[in-house]
Design a protein around this motif. Structure first.
Motif, PDB file in Angstrom:
ATOM      1  N   LEU A 139      38.528  34.926  48.510  1.00  0.00           N
ATOM      2  CA  LEU A 139      39.216  35.943  47.310  1.00  0.00           C
ATOM      3  C   LEU A 139      39.687  37.030  47.505  1.00  0.00           C
ATOM      4  O   LEU A 139      39.445  38.010  48.169  1.00  0.00           O
ATOM      5  N   TYR A 192      42.783  44.283  48.817  1.00  0.00           N
ATOM      6  CA  TYR A 192      40.608  43.451  49.600  1.00  0.00           C
ATOM      7  C   TYR A 192      40.597  41.986  49.121  1.00  0.00           C
ATOM      8  O   TYR A 192      41.641  41.854  48.287  1.00  0.00           O
ATOM      9  N   SER A 244      43.171  40.496  39.187  1.00  0.00           N
ATOM     10  CA  SER A 244      41.954  39.481  38.684  1.00  0.00           C
ATOM     11  C   SER A 244      41.491  38.216  39.890  1.00  0.00           C
ATOM     12  O   SER A 244      40.873  37.215  39.555  1.00  0.00           O
ATOM     13  N   GLY A 245      42.206  38.681  40.662  1.00  0.00           N
ATOM     14  CA  GLY A 245      42.589  37.488  42.192  1.00  0.00           C
ATOM     15  C   GLY A 245      42.984  36.904  42.284  1.00  0.00           C
ATOM     16  O   GLY A 245      43.752  35.944  41.376  1.00  0.00           O
ATOM     17  N   PHE A 264      38.017  46.203  52.238  1.00  0.00           N
ATOM     18  CA  PHE A 264      39.278  46.654  52.163  1.00  0.00           C
ATOM     19  C   PHE A 264      40.101  46.424  53.373  1.00  0.00           C
ATOM     20  O   PHE A 264      39.004  46.283  54.464  1.00  0.00           O
ATOM     21  N   PHE A 324      42.466  40.524  46.215  1.00  0.00           N
ATOM     22  CA  PHE A 324      42.489  41.425  44.964  1.00  0.00           C
ATOM     23  C   PHE A 324      43.383  42.648  45.161  1.00  0.00           C
ATOM     24  O   PHE A 324      43.110  43.283  46.947  1.00  0.00           O
ATOM     25  N   GLN A 336      37.613  39.129  49.555  1.00  0.00           N
ATOM     26  CA  GLN A 336      35.718  38.956  48.876  1.00  0.00           C
ATOM     27  C   GLN A 336      35.677  37.707  49.633  1.00  0.00           C
ATOM     28  O   GLN A 336      35.970  36.655  49.447  1.00  0.00           O
ATOM     29  N   ASN A 384      30.240  35.419  47.985  1.00  0.00           N
ATOM     30  CA  ASN A 384      28.180  36.071  47.695  1.00  0.00           C
ATOM     31  C   ASN A 384      29.408  37.965  49.273  1.00  0.00           C
ATOM     32  O   ASN A 384      27.330  38.515  49.297  1.00  0.00           O
ATOM     33  N   ARG A 385      29.157  38.047  49.158  1.00  0.00           N
ATOM     34  CA  ARG A 385      29.695  39.659  49.400  1.00  0.00           C
ATOM     35  C   ARG A 385      29.734  40.427  48.375  1.00  0.00           C
ATOM     36  O   ARG A 385      31.401  39.734  48.110  1.00  0.00           O
ATOM     37  N   GLY A 386      30.628  41.433  49.019  1.00  0.00           N
ATOM     38  CA  GLY A 386      31.225  42.390  48.247  1.00  0.00           C
ATOM     39  C   GLY A 386      32.684  42.368  49.078  1.00  0.00           C
ATOM     40  O   GLY A 386      32.797  42.094  49.493  1.00  0.00           O
ATOM     41  N   LEU A 387      33.733  43.509  48.639  1.00  0.00           N
ATOM     42  CA  LEU A 387      35.215  43.574  48.823  1.00  0.00           C
ATOM     43  C   LEU A 387      34.815  43.896  49.397  1.00  0.00           C
ATOM     44  O   LEU A 387      33.976  45.086  49.822  1.00  0.00           O
TER      45      LEU A 387
END
Lengths: 114, 111
Positions: free
Chosen positions: A88, A36, A106-107, A46, A90, A38, A41-44
């Motif tokens: 970022l 994923y 942890s990214g 896919f 993940f 990111q 200031n956004r969600g993850l």
């Protein structure tokens, strides 16, 4: 219990160069594996997943990942990085049976320099 | 967008007060999740639901409870908020394929 390790907090790469973001995992049985991304200031979002079949998985925005069962790894790759890839990232794993609860690493922050 | 909304998006509260975060979906997905995101820890699973009234604990469930009385809503409650629960909370939805769709996050500050 399942777990994911992303050994690098940050990866720096020059634009146009290939990039690799590393991920190793631990899970009972065969895994479902995911990447994923990111943005600030956004969600993850896919990117791609491995369930079964070909060890090389292709996903969104030119990213791909290689599943290596013997090394329990699922590294994210891209042949030519773009500045806009800076974000970022993940890695996540879940078992392929039972209830689907993803465990995230942890990214890794990817910084692509122009 | 995947049809998932979180509310409130931002909240500041005081230690010891109850807080409820709401996740609402319009996609009729079976699974709903609550994660928290903290620097250095990535995303950690708090609770998840695999159907109406069916929930299970994640790795950091202490101090949190959840409820899912209908398919579209998944509530996360902090019965008595503590400063260690200051975080960004993400709701996610999905199916057995494992691919998740995330909300935009709820930033909670506990003073």
């Amino acid at each position: 219990a399942q777990s994911v390790a992303q050994p690098e907090d940050q990866v720096n790469v020059a634009e146009g160069n290939p990039l690799t973001v590393k991920c190793t995992y631990s899970v009972s049985g065969n895994p479902y594996l995911f990447w994923y991304v990111q943005y600030p200031n956004r969600g993850l979002q896919f990117l791609l997943k491995y369930i079964t079949g070909d060890n090389l998985v292709k996903g969104s925005y030119g990213f791909e990942a290689e599943f290596n069962k013997s090394q329990t790894s699922f590294h994210l790759k891209k042949p030519s990085a773009l500045v806009s890839d800076s974000a970022l990232y993940f890695c996540a794993v879940s078992p392929n049976t039972g209830r689907r609860a993803l465990t995230f690493g942890s990214g890794t922050r990817l910084q692509v320099q122009p | 967008d995947a049809g998932i909304t979180q509310s409130p998006r931002h909240k500041v509260t005081e230690t010891g007060t109850p807080v409820t975060l709401r996740c609402h979906q319009t996609e009729n997905h079976r699974y709903m999740y609550w994660y928290r995101q903290d620097p250095g820890h990535g995303l950690r699973l708090i609770h998840y639901s695999y159907g109406v009234k069916d929930t299970d604990k994640g790795e950091v469930s202490d101090g949190y409870s959840v409820s899912r009385s209908k398919t579209e809503d998944f509530l996360l409650t902090l019965e008595s908020a503590t400063s260690s629960q200051t975080s960004v909370y993400f709701c996610a939805i999905g199916e057995d394929t494992g691919e998740l769709f995330f909300g935009e996050g709820s930033r909670l500050t506990v003073l």
